[in-house]
Design a protein around this motif. Sequence first.
Motif, PDB file in Angstrom:
ATOM      1  N   ARG A 113      16.138  28.277 -12.275  1.00  0.00           N
ATOM      2  CA  ARG A 113      15.937  26.861 -11.944  1.00  0.00           C
ATOM      3  C   ARG A 113      16.914  26.166 -11.255  1.00  0.00           C
ATOM      4  NH1 ARG A 113      12.589  24.562 -17.617  1.00  0.00           N
ATOM      5  NH2 ARG A 113      10.612  25.512 -16.701  1.00  0.00           N
TER       6      ARG A 113
ATOM      7  N   TRP B 120      12.178  19.722   2.150  1.00  0.00           N
ATOM      8  CA  TRP B 120      11.869  20.986   1.560  1.00  0.00           C
ATOM      9  C   TRP B 120      12.538  21.979   2.178  1.00  0.00           C
ATOM     10  CZ3 TRP B 120       8.401  21.491  -2.129  1.00  0.00           C
ATOM     11  CH2 TRP B 120       7.323  20.366  -2.317  1.00  0.00           C
TER      12      TRP B 120
ATOM     13  N   ALA C  33       7.447  24.239  -7.648  1.00  0.00           N
ATOM     14  CA  ALA C  33       8.575  23.102  -7.068  1.00  0.00           C
ATOM     15  C   ALA C  33       7.802  21.784  -7.637  1.00  0.00           C
ATOM     16  CB  ALA C  33       8.611  23.120  -5.513  1.00  0.00           C
TER      17      ALA C  33
ATOM     18  N   LEU D 128      14.730  17.747  -5.733  1.00  0.00           N
ATOM     19  CA  LEU D 128      14.135  18.857  -5.452  1.00  0.00           C
ATOM     20  C   LEU D 128      14.345  19.834  -6.570  1.00  0.00           C
ATOM     21  CD1 LEU D 128      12.088  20.565  -3.724  1.00  0.00           C
ATOM     22  CD2 LEU D 128      13.881  21.482  -2.789  1.00  0.00           C
TER      23      LEU D 128
ATOM     24  N   CYS E 225       4.658  27.466  -4.162  1.00  0.00           N
ATOM     25  CA  CYS E 225       4.980  27.220  -2.726  1.00  0.00           C
ATOM     26  C   CYS E 225       5.022  28.857  -2.186  1.00  0.00           C
ATOM     27  CB  CYS E 225       6.444  26.639  -2.548  1.00  0.00           C
ATOM     28  SG  CYS E 225       6.417  24.876  -3.419  1.00  0.00           S
TER      29      CYS E 225
ATOM     30  N   LEU F 200      13.134  23.601  -8.228  1.00  0.00           N
ATOM     31  CA  LEU F 200      12.492  24.697  -8.032  1.00  0.00           C
ATOM     32  C   LEU F 200      12.642  25.550  -9.305  1.00  0.00           C
ATOM     33  CD1 LEU F 200      13.818  25.770  -4.604  1.00  0.00           C
ATOM     34  CD2 LEU F 200      11.820  24.448  -5.121  1.00  0.00           C
TER      35      LEU F 200
ATOM     36  N   ASN G  33       8.863  17.840  -6.164  1.00  0.00           N
ATOM     37  CA  ASN G  33       9.737  17.366  -5.144  1.00  0.00           C
ATOM     38  C   ASN G  33       9.789  15.625  -4.993  1.00  0.00           C
ATOM     39  OD1 ASN G  33      11.222  16.416  -2.817  1.00  0.00           O
ATOM     40  ND2 ASN G  33      10.210  18.003  -1.530  1.00  0.00           N
TER      41      ASN G  33
END
Length: 340
Positions: free
Chosen positions: A122, A209, A202, A190, A243, A192, A204
Amino acid sequence: MIRIEARARVVALALPAIWGAVAVAYELTCPLAQEDGLGARMTSSAVFFAVGTGLTAGVRRVLLRELAQLSEVAKAAQRVLLRPLPPRLDGLAVAAGQLSAHRGADVGGDLYEAVVTERGVRVVMGDVRGHGLAPIGTVAAVLGSFREAAHDERELAGVLRRLERALGRHVDGVEGGAEGADGEEFVTVLLLEIRPDGSVFALNCGHPWPYRLGRGVGRIVGGEPLPPLGPFPLPDALPARYCGRILPGEVLLLHTDGVEDARDAAGRFFPLHRALVEAAAAPASPEPDELVGSLRGALLRHTGGRSGDDMALLALRNDRPRVPRQGCAQTANLRSSTRS
């Protein structure tokens, strides 16, 4: 410890004090100092010049020692706040770096962290409103929350809500304890989650990005970002966006908006995409530390070392081995057993 430091400071100032005592004793007791002749005045001037030089050298030495100690303490605190990332995390090669808009500081309003959890690696990258040293309190609140929530929360949505609550508590504390707080603190974030098969999910909140470097260079996008944390509450539903995947050998580059907004003396923006295309054109996949280092150097050259905003970069390369799909392996085994 305090007594030792005080004793060291007294010892360091002893020499300037001795020089001062010599000057006073000369002026009060030496007969030559009482005369008005040219030779006496020249001798007195030489004595006081030597005393002044000694005092200046002693004080300068003390100040330099104090400055070195303060710098060492500050760098240690900065390393704890934005600690260096390990070179590898669960099969991912990792590197990060940043440039602070505040001269002499190693950290600013940008933040990043990456940790290994049961769900995968993460990652958080964020950008606090403002730049330089002012947003460091907010950076500490958000990073501290992420380092706990990344392990405690099963879903990314839970991590993001924990960051929102941490930011709210921090802002409330600042408003309650400091004059002049404007209550407009916000952070772009952000989040992930890179799973073992390379799948990227993700969440955001107003952040750029990331780029993916493989056979080409392009952004990975998971839909329209949410607003930054702070001004508006998070929606009730927070599904993490899929994504795509980063395949073995591919690189994911995260950055803050200060990178693409960096301008040269003529007002031209930094050509990040072009720099990444050149890096991806190399025969071998770029090493994350070399990629971050080359981009950092290019940013310094582009801005002439005079950046108006903080900048942060984080690169992750998938170094996990290629594993055949389970269905293909079962089919191959079935064909082999049928032939035999």
